[in-house]
Design a protein around this motif. Structure first.
Motif, mmCIF file in Angstrom:
data_model
loop_
_atom_site.group_PDB
_atom_site.id
_atom_site.type_symbol
_atom_site.label_atom_id
_atom_site.label_comp_id
_atom_site.label_asym_id
_atom_site.label_seq_id
_atom_site.Cartn_x
_atom_site.Cartn_y
_atom_site.Cartn_z
ATOM 1 N N PHE A 467 0.815 -1.206 0.000
ATOM 2 C CA PHE A 467 0.000 0.000 0.000
ATOM 3 C C PHE A 467 0.853 1.263 0.000
ATOM 4 C CE2 PHE A 467 -1.989 -3.392 2.537
ATOM 5 C CZ PHE A 467 -3.019 -3.711 1.670
ATOM 6 N N SER A 468 0.279 2.323 -0.548
ATOM 7 C CA SER A 468 0.957 3.618 -0.565
ATOM 8 C C SER A 468 -0.057 4.717 -0.840
ATOM 9 C CB SER A 468 2.054 3.643 -1.639
ATOM 10 O OG SER A 468 1.479 3.608 -2.936
ATOM 11 N N ASN A 469 0.425 5.950 -0.758
ATOM 12 C CA ASN A 469 -0.339 7.123 -1.205
ATOM 13 C C ASN A 469 -1.699 7.236 -0.532
ATOM 14 O OD1 ASN A 469 -0.548 9.457 -2.757
ATOM 15 N ND2 ASN A 469 -1.640 8.391 -4.415
ATOM 16 N N ALA A 470 -1.748 7.021 0.775
ATOM 17 C CA ALA A 470 -3.008 7.139 1.503
ATOM 18 C C ALA A 470 -3.426 8.602 1.600
ATOM 19 C CB ALA A 470 -2.868 6.533 2.893
ATOM 20 N N GLN A 471 -4.696 8.860 1.327
ATOM 21 C CA GLN A 471 -5.242 10.219 1.358
ATOM 22 C C GLN A 471 -6.333 10.290 2.429
ATOM 23 O OE1 GLN A 471 -3.898 12.593 -0.727
ATOM 24 N NE2 GLN A 471 -2.488 10.935 -1.343
ATOM 25 N N GLU A 472 -6.109 11.153 3.442
ATOM 26 C CA GLU A 472 -7.055 11.274 4.550
ATOM 27 C C GLU A 472 -8.112 12.327 4.255
ATOM 28 O OE1 GLU A 472 -5.176 10.285 8.703
ATOM 29 O OE2 GLU A 472 -3.917 11.744 7.680
ATOM 30 N N THR A 473 -9.313 12.036 4.690
ATOM 31 C CA THR A 473 -10.400 12.997 4.616
ATOM 32 C C THR A 473 -11.195 12.898 5.911
ATOM 33 O OG1 THR A 473 -10.570 12.758 2.218
ATOM 34 C CG2 THR A 473 -12.449 13.741 3.345
ATOM 35 N N GLY A 474 -10.980 13.844 6.806
ATOM 36 C CA GLY A 474 -11.684 13.826 8.085
ATOM 37 C C GLY A 474 -11.258 12.650 8.936
ATOM 38 N N THR A 543 0.339 -7.682 2.489
ATOM 39 C CA THR A 543 0.666 -6.939 3.700
ATOM 40 C C THR A 543 1.360 -5.629 3.357
ATOM 41 O OG1 THR A 543 2.794 -8.051 3.931
ATOM 42 C CG2 THR A 543 0.917 -9.059 5.037
ATOM 43 N N GLY A 544 1.248 -4.689 4.241
ATOM 44 C CA GLY A 544 1.904 -3.395 4.072
ATOM 45 C C GLY A 544 1.426 -2.455 5.156
ATOM 46 N N LYS A 545 1.691 -1.163 4.966
ATOM 47 C CA LYS A 545 1.276 -0.156 5.942
ATOM 48 C C LYS A 545 0.474 0.931 5.238
ATOM 49 C CE LYS A 545 4.900 -0.687 9.424
ATOM 50 N NZ LYS A 545 5.940 0.000 10.208
ATOM 51 N N ILE A 546 -0.584 1.356 5.913
ATOM 52 C CA ILE A 546 -1.371 2.492 5.457
ATOM 53 C C ILE A 546 -1.332 3.532 6.569
ATOM 54 C CG2 ILE A 546 -3.646 3.303 4.747
ATOM 55 C CD1 ILE A 546 -4.215 0.581 3.602
ATOM 56 N N LYS A 547 -0.679 4.656 6.286
ATOM 57 C CA LYS A 547 -0.470 5.696 7.294
ATOM 58 C C LYS A 547 0.180 5.131 8.557
ATOM 59 C CE LYS A 547 -1.938 9.495 5.335
ATOM 60 N NZ LYS A 547 -1.057 10.672 5.169
ATOM 61 N N GLY A 548 1.172 4.250 8.353
ATOM 62 C CA GLY A 548 1.926 3.697 9.462
ATOM 63 C C GLY A 548 1.265 2.531 10.151
ATOM 64 N N GLU A 549 0.038 2.192 9.801
ATOM 65 C CA GLU A 549 -0.668 1.086 10.441
ATOM 66 C C GLU A 549 -0.502 -0.186 9.618
ATOM 67 O OE1 GLU A 549 -5.133 -0.134 12.079
ATOM 68 O OE2 GLU A 549 -4.873 1.619 10.797
ATOM 69 N N THR A 622 9.188 3.280 1.381
ATOM 70 C CA THR A 622 10.087 2.184 1.779
ATOM 71 C C THR A 622 10.101 1.897 3.274
ATOM 72 O OG1 THR A 622 11.933 3.733 1.934
ATOM 73 C CG2 THR A 622 11.590 2.649 -0.185
ATOM 74 N N SER A 623 9.137 2.425 4.014
ATOM 75 C CA SER A 623 9.149 2.149 5.450
ATOM 76 C C SER A 623 8.949 0.673 5.749
ATOM 77 C CB SER A 623 8.045 2.964 6.140
ATOM 78 O OG SER A 623 6.780 2.622 5.600
ATOM 79 N N TRP A 624 8.465 -0.035 4.787
ATOM 80 C CA TRP A 624 8.227 -1.471 4.969
ATOM 81 C C TRP A 624 9.518 -2.235 5.190
ATOM 82 C CZ3 TRP A 624 9.623 -5.015 0.921
ATOM 83 C CH2 TRP A 624 10.217 -4.389 -0.192
ATOM 84 N N ILE A 625 10.644 -1.699 4.714
ATOM 85 C CA ILE A 625 11.930 -2.378 4.879
ATOM 86 C C ILE A 625 12.370 -2.377 6.331
ATOM 87 C CG2 ILE A 625 14.396 -2.141 4.384
ATOM 88 C CD1 ILE A 625 13.003 -3.378 2.121
ATOM 89 N N ASP A 626 11.988 -1.349 7.079
ATOM 90 C CA ASP A 626 12.521 -1.160 8.423
ATOM 91 C C ASP A 626 12.247 -2.339 9.335
ATOM 92 O OD1 ASP A 626 13.329 1.292 7.531
ATOM 93 O OD2 ASP A 626 11.585 2.364 8.339
ATOM 94 N N ASN A 627 11.089 -2.932 9.204
ATOM 95 C CA ASN A 627 10.713 -4.020 10.105
ATOM 96 C C ASN A 627 10.919 -5.397 9.496
ATOM 97 O OD1 ASN A 627 9.868 -2.197 12.099
ATOM 98 N ND2 ASN A 627 7.889 -1.928 11.059
ATOM 99 N N ALA A 628 11.640 -5.458 8.371
ATOM 100 C CA ALA A 628 11.867 -6.745 7.709
ATOM 101 C C ALA A 628 12.777 -7.634 8.540
ATOM 102 C CB ALA A 628 12.481 -6.522 6.337
ATOM 103 N N ILE A 629 12.575 -8.908 8.382
ATOM 104 C CA ILE A 629 13.411 -9.875 9.086
ATOM 105 C C ILE A 629 14.795 -9.883 8.461
ATOM 106 C CG2 ILE A 629 13.613 -12.316 9.714
ATOM 107 C CD1 ILE A 629 10.584 -12.506 9.388
ATOM 108 N N GLU A 630 15.828 -9.831 9.279
ATOM 109 C CA GLU A 630 17.195 -9.719 8.772
ATOM 110 C C GLU A 630 17.721 -11.028 8.218
ATOM 111 O OE1 GLU A 630 18.622 -5.617 9.514
ATOM 112 O OE2 GLU A 630 19.310 -7.314 8.369
ATOM 113 N N THR A 631 17.372 -12.135 8.822
ATOM 114 C CA THR A 631 17.938 -13.413 8.393
ATOM 115 C C THR A 631 16.829 -14.430 8.188
ATOM 116 O OG1 THR A 631 18.227 -14.099 10.707
ATOM 117 C CG2 THR A 631 20.085 -13.002 9.634
ATOM 118 N N ALA A 632 17.039 -15.294 7.260
ATOM 119 C CA ALA A 632 16.073 -16.357 7.001
ATOM 120 C C ALA A 632 16.350 -17.546 7.899
ATOM 121 C CB ALA A 632 16.139 -16.790 5.544
#
Length: 697
Positions: A467-474, A543-549, A622-632
């Motif tokens: 997910f990306s480009n979330a647009q908030e309205t109220g 999976t992904g993040k929408i506005k950090g969630e 690219t915030s999704w990379i931050d919480n990625a698992i480092e090793t398999a």
């Protein structure tokens, strides 16, 4: 065709020729001008080896006629070369006349004209048919008769040979043969005179009840149509020889039907159907009410039609509310299914098929088939089913296949996608789940179908960084982009998996509101994995993040349609995007998803999102990379080692690997068996392998 300096080349394509003379004439050349003509000719060999034929049984009076279709295999007809042709006891039992009819070859030409739907098979004929006796193996003498001969008299023969034709002298070279002298291998070309010389005769096939098996021999010929060109005597023909042990049996059986619920309800156009759908399987009992062993006995279509009506009236266990709620008929465990062409009280397979659901499949016993769509036959191995006919699926109507089906290369599955009513303003995209494989371009995931002038591309939602480009309205997020990638790396799509399809080319047929047509020859229909308690078929998880969630969506497809409650996190497809069910008009409390379509359900997050737009662009968030698992680990299904400019993956279990770059683009995808290793050359950077972060130096 005109060619000139502005248009110096051109093509003339002539198709479906059959021993025809062709004359090219070139006009307009002046002086020393020359025209260059290149001929590319594709020749088809004569091929007399058929795949099925009919055997008919007619009363001496000619009043009633029974006919069954049997497969041809290894130069025999029927099951292991035997045909037990059973008739009811109220059928005549003496002096019955048998005939072979309906020669069928999957690749027969269609160059004949004005001879009906079966005319494409008329290049073939039986030896000793009316046609054969007329031309007497001499086409030149009978060119005018052969040109427009009634094809029904070519593919029917009422006599059978008394012995096999000896087509070579290989018997003298068998191991253990003794004797003096020098011998040479000799092949004998078939002719009626040669057959008679070998001691063969042709006799009417008259059969009485109580007769044992009688070996019947028949000869099939494939020949060039007729000689238009003024050639001389050579006749181009090939022969094939078949046999069957034919026996008449006379007995009555009582059908016993077992109903199995497959869907507890369904969604069809404009309504929710709360009635359950079922399949029906037939077994037999004798007149003493004793069960008949599997693979034995027969039943005719009218018995089945009447028995289904009786069971519905008496509300037998699991019998549906009406016959249109039956999605398959399984006769694979009996010996044969009979019908009559002349007496409607006996019923036909067409009668039975018309009573059942629009997408009903009819599973026939081994060695028995019919020229009807959606009729399939138990394979000789008994492990699955094969189709000698086309399968046609009706959109927006329930479908269920209890067993997998393999189609021959000459047959196709056809699915005609209809426009969804109730203002579903589809312009470019649709959700689609099909039970059969579709051949696609391995690099683009595209499908092109020229017969109906349509083309489209299969996509799936990215499994991570979706997910990306979330647009908030109220108080809620008005919209966000969901990133999709084309289905690549495979020659065919996965059956029973939901996709999002981009319509690249279509011609909507206004008469029946067809949006596009899928045709796939030689495909495989996989058994439906849905159950009564779980009618939904789960697809990919994104999976992904929408506005950090953190947000997780799961794709669900259905062949019965589904009524989904209007609630948070339900996204249905409409107007070329996925829309939250919360936007439904207050009059509606449920989302109706029709058969062959899918929707997304949110497992966490995204409950306050209203629209998910389809994006084919790389995800640059690219915030999704931050919480990625480092090793398999072994639990991830693979181990990896990253070296300079390359990544090596070793599977610890069977899995499909997906490598994406930091922008979410798919770099490589492949299927690995446990223990297999794959090395991929990659530029230095950060990558995700099935959700695991990998750094390549």
């Amino acid at each position: 065709m005109a060619v000139n300096k502005d248009n110096p080349t051109g093509d003339i394509v002539l198709e479906e020729l059959n021993n025809d003379a062709i004359k090219f004439q070139i006009e307009g050349l002046t002086g020393d001008q020359l025209a260059y003509v290149c001929l590319q000719v594709q020749l088809e060999a004569l091929n007399p080896y058929i795949d099925k034929m009919d055997i008919s049984c007619t009363q001496p009076s000619g009043e009633k006629k029974l006919k069954n279709q049997y497969l041809a295999d290894d130069f025999t007809i029927g099951t292991n070369g035997k045909v037990d042709f059973a008739v009811p006891t109220n059928f005549d039992t003496t002096g019955l006349r048998f005939a072979f009819e309906g020669l069928h070859h999957k690749n027969a030409d269609e160059t004949y004209t004005n001879i009906g739907s079966e005319g494409k098979h008329s290049r073939y004929h039986f030896v000793k048919s009316d046609y054969y006796d007329l031309i007497n193996e001499n086409l030149q003498t009978h060119r005018s008769e052969a040109a427009d001969y009634d094809y029904t008299k070519k593919i029917e023969v009422k006599v059978a040979g008394t012995k096999a034709f000896k087509c070579n002298n290989s018997d003298i070279f068998k191991a253990g043969t003794t004797g003096d002298g020098t011998y040479y291998y000799v092949e004998n070309r078939y002719s009626n005179a040669a057959y008679i010389t070998q001691g063969g005769t042709w006799q009417d096939m008259l059969v009485n009840n109580g007769d044992g098996y009688v070996k019947r021999y028949l000869v099939v010929c494939d020949e060039t149509r007729y000689n238009i060109a003024p050639t001389t005597t050579p006749r181009h023909a090939f022969y094939a020889y078949y046999s069957t042990d034919l026996k008449l049996t006379t007995v009555d059986y009582v059908p016993e039907l077992t109903y199995t619920k497959v869907y507890k309800d369904a969604v069809v156009p404009n309504t929710y159907d709360a009635n359950y759908y079922a399949g029906v399987k037939v077994s037999l009992k004798d007149t003493d009410n004793q069960p008949i062993a599997a693979g034995q006995g027969y039943v005719y279509a009218k018995q089945i039609i009447d028995k289904i009506a009786e069971d519905i009236t008496n509300k037998k266990e699991n019998a549906p509310v009406d016959t249109k709620h039956i999605l398959y008929f399984d006769a694979s465990n009996i010996n044969s299914l009979l019908f009559s062409d002349t007496d409607p009280t006996w019923g036909t397979l067409t009668d039975l098929k018309a009573k059942l659901g629009d997408n009903a499949l009819l599973y026939m016993p081994e060695g028995v088939t019919a020229n009807l769509k959606n009729v399939v036959t138990k394979s000789l191995s008994g492990d699955d089913f094969v189709s000698e006919n086309d399968i046609e699926l009706v959109d927006q109507q329930p479908f269920f296949a209890p067993y997998s089906i393999r189609l021959n290369a000459a047959n196709e599955v056809v699915y005609k996608r209809k426009v969804t009513l109730n203002h579903n303003e589809t312009k470019q995209w649709v959700s689609l789940m099909l039970p059969f494989t579709v051949a696609v371009d391995t690099k683009t995931g595209s499908y092109v179908q020229t017969k109906d002038n349509c083309a489209f591309t299969f996509y799936t939602m990215n499994t991570d960084n979706t997910f990306s480009n979330a647009q908030e309205t109220g108080e809620y997020i008005y919209e966000a982009d969901a990133h999709f990638s084309p289905f690549t790396g495979q020659f065919v799509t996965q059956p029973n998996k939901a996709y999002v399809v981009s319509i690249d080319q279509m011609e909507e047929t206004n008469s029946d509101k067809v949006l596009f047509v899928v045709r796939q020859s030689g495909s495989t229909i996989e058994a439906t994995p849905a159950t009564l308690t779980q009618p939904l078929i789960q697809g990919e998880t994104a999976t992904g993040k929408i506005k950090g969630e953190a947000t997780t969506l799961v794709n669900y497809g259905s062949y019965c349609g589904v009524k989904v409650p209007k609630t948070d996190g339900i996204f249905y497809f409409n107007k070329d995007k996925f829309i939250s069910s919360l936007l439904l008009d207050d009059r509606f409390q449920d989302v109706y998803v029709l058969p062959f379509r899918s929707y997304y359900a949110c497992q966490n997050g995204a409950n306050n999102v209203r629209y998910l737009n389809i994006s084919l662009e790389p995800n640059t968030e690219t915030s999704w990379i931050d919480n990625a698992i480092e090793t398999a680990t072994t639990s991830a299904g693979f181990m990896f080692s990253a070296e300079t400019g390359k990544l090596t993956i070793t599977a610890t279990k069977d899995l499909r690997t997906n490598i994406r770059n930091i922008n979410g683009q798919t770099i490589d995808t492949t299927s690995l068996k446990a223990g297999e290793t794959r090395t991929v050359a990659l530029p230095s950077g950060i990558y995700m392998v099935n959700g695991t972060k990998v750094v390549v130096r």
